[in-house]
Enzyme design. Structure first.
Site, PDB file in Angstrom:
ATOM      1  N   SER A 198      42.051  86.904  43.585  1.00 44.33           N
ATOM      2  CA  SER A 198      43.051  87.722  44.259  1.00 44.33           C
ATOM      3  C   SER A 198      43.234  89.075  43.553  1.00 44.33           C
ATOM      4  CB  SER A 198      44.367  86.950  44.363  1.00 44.33           C
ATOM      5  OG  SER A 198      45.238  87.564  45.272  1.00 44.33           O
ATOM      6  N   ASP A 294      41.115  85.478  55.244  1.00 45.09           N
ATOM      7  CA  ASP A 294      41.898  85.349  54.021  1.00 45.09           C
ATOM      8  C   ASP A 294      43.379  85.268  54.374  1.00 45.09           C
ATOM      9  OD1 ASP A 294      43.562  86.723  51.789  1.00 45.09           O
ATOM     10  OD2 ASP A 294      41.727  86.096  50.781  1.00 45.09           O
ATOM     11  N   HIS A 368      42.624  81.180  50.405  1.00 42.53           N
ATOM     12  CA  HIS A 368      42.781  82.293  49.466  1.00 42.53           C
ATOM     13  C   HIS A 368      42.583  81.739  48.059  1.00 42.53           C
ATOM     14  CE1 HIS A 368      44.170  86.246  48.140  1.00 42.53           C
ATOM     15  NE2 HIS A 368      44.958  85.653  47.259  1.00 42.53           N
TER      16      HIS A 368
END
Length: 423
Positions: A198, A294, A368
């Site tokens: 991330s 995502d 994610h």
């Protein structure tokens, strides 16, 4: 089915059979920090007897001005390698969103995302950080490090706000950590891999070539970005939610001078915070792991509540199974008026894929971060593309066993996904 408590919310984990996509279901009221949920999910469904690794504060960092948002020392978790991995190093950059204004950063500095005072003294090492060969076949015996994220600017800022008591020193934290780890043996590495999830995945792209320059030419150095391919795309209202967020981070935290010059020489600093403007020009081999849908980008960039005052996207953003056909077309990008998201992601990596040195794993999941969670990294029912799990794909690419450029068919064809669903 089992229930766990995570950050004040009840989380229900459902493991479904092979007849339907597996998913994780959350009963929550706040969706701002998907990484917080990923952290809790990883803890809840990790392997039995996971390795616990203690926090090391970087004692010399303060003298270098390398401090968290609140001025406390930064830190990392290190588990030493052994055997054939004794001289190999894997550095994992923690994710956790960004803070783009004084109010958000002041709030953040009272959490583990802004202060080492709130960081866990021990964390689990799972997925790519696991020490078990059956869970992490290629990197289990490497020196494995998780660098904690407490600056709110993807390890890239260098400024301060004295009135608010805020230190934006991400780039200094990065350098201080690398210096500390080199002194502990990393300078003698034969192999090295910089990875992150991330906001940490974005940091990998920003710092990758710098990381490579830390080593001699004989060291094999590559980088892995997981869920870091944040797209510069309009939201559902035609606004620019994520561009505005990134512009705030870049301006507030003094990021400009720490961005790759090969980008800032011809684009503005905010554009150079977007991976799509960086990945094709990087010198160091890079592997990208990303979900085509995502879930952080769906919820916080593409269809945030601020861009959807009527609530048309509310159900879809929480649960892809409740998306209308028109919303799915929007996400797919099949309608020429709605060229968006999945298609834009594939366009963003088109030049990147031309370089043989690079690798790719884009699966058609609503997920994610897939490298630190054991269930999505390497398990009996892990997500796969062409029967290849994420861990196998990354290992084949890193060790040059095969060229790996895997792009999944569009949703809903992939039945191996571990989708995230919220309610």
């Amino acid at each position: 089915m089992r229930k766990i408590f995570l950050l004040g919310f009840v989380v229900t984990v459902l493991i479904l059979g092979t007849e339907a996509n597996g998913y994780l279901e959350f009963n929550i009221t706040e969706l701002d920090h998907i990484e917080e949920l990923e952290y809790g999910v990883s803890k809840s469904i990790s392997s039995l007897n996971p390795l616990m690794v203690g926090l090391t504060l970087i004692t010399g960092a303060s003298a270098k001005g390398a401090v968290c948002l609140d001025g406390t020392l930064p830190g990392y978790h290190l588990h030493r390698g052994h055997g054939s991995g004794a001289n190999s190093w894997l550095i994992q950059l923690e994710g956790g969103g960004w803070c783009d204004n004084i109010r958000n950063c002041v709030y953040r500095k009272k959490s583990r995302r802004g202060s080492s005072n709130y960081m866990e003294k021990q964390i689990q090492f799972t997925g790519i950080l696991s020490d078990k060969a059956q869970e992490n076949p290629d990197f289990f015996n490497w020196n494995r490090v998780k660098l904690r994220y407490c600056d709110g600017g993807s390890f890239s800022g260098d400024s301060q706000n004295k009135a608010a008591g805020l230190q934006f020193r991400g780039e200094r934290i990065w350098r201080a950590a690398m210096d500390d780890l080199k002194a502990k043996g990393m300078q003698n590495a034969k192999q090295a891999l910089l990875s992150g999830c991330s906001a940490g995945g974005l940091a990998v792209i920003l710092r990758c070539d710098e990381f490579s320059n830390l080593f001699s030419r004989t060291t094999k150095v590559k980088c892995l970005s997981d869920a870091g391919l944040f797209l510069d795309t309009p939201d559902v209202s035609g606004g620019h939610t994520i561009r505005n967020l990134y512009n705030g981070v870049v301006q507030l935290q003094g990021v400009r001078n720490n961005l790759p010059h090969m980008c800032t020489d011809h684009l503005n600093p905010t554009s150079c915070f977007f991976p799509q403007n960086l990945i094709s020009e990087m010198k160091t081999p890079l592997f990208i792991v990303n979900a085509a849908y995502d879930i952080w980008q769906v919820q916080s960039s593409l269809a945030p509540p601020s861009a959807d005052p009527s609530g048309y996207w509310h159900e879809c953003r929480l649960n892809h199974g409740r998306c209308t056909p028109a919303q799915i077309l929007f996400l797919q990008g099949r309608n020429h008026h709605l060229k968006r998201f999945r298609d834009q992601m594939l366009r963003a990596v088109s030049r990147f894929l031309n370089a043989r040195k690079n690798g790719l794993f884009i699966n058609s999941c609503f997920a994610h971060c897939q490298t630190e969670r054991q269930d999505t990294w390497f398990a009996d029912d892990s997500p796969v593309i062409n029967k290849k799990a994420v861990a196998t794909a990354v290992g084949d690419w890193y060790f040059d066993r095969a060229e790996v450029k895997l792009i999944d068919c569009p949703y809903p064809c992939d039945r191996s996904c571990h989708n995230l669903v919220f309610r």
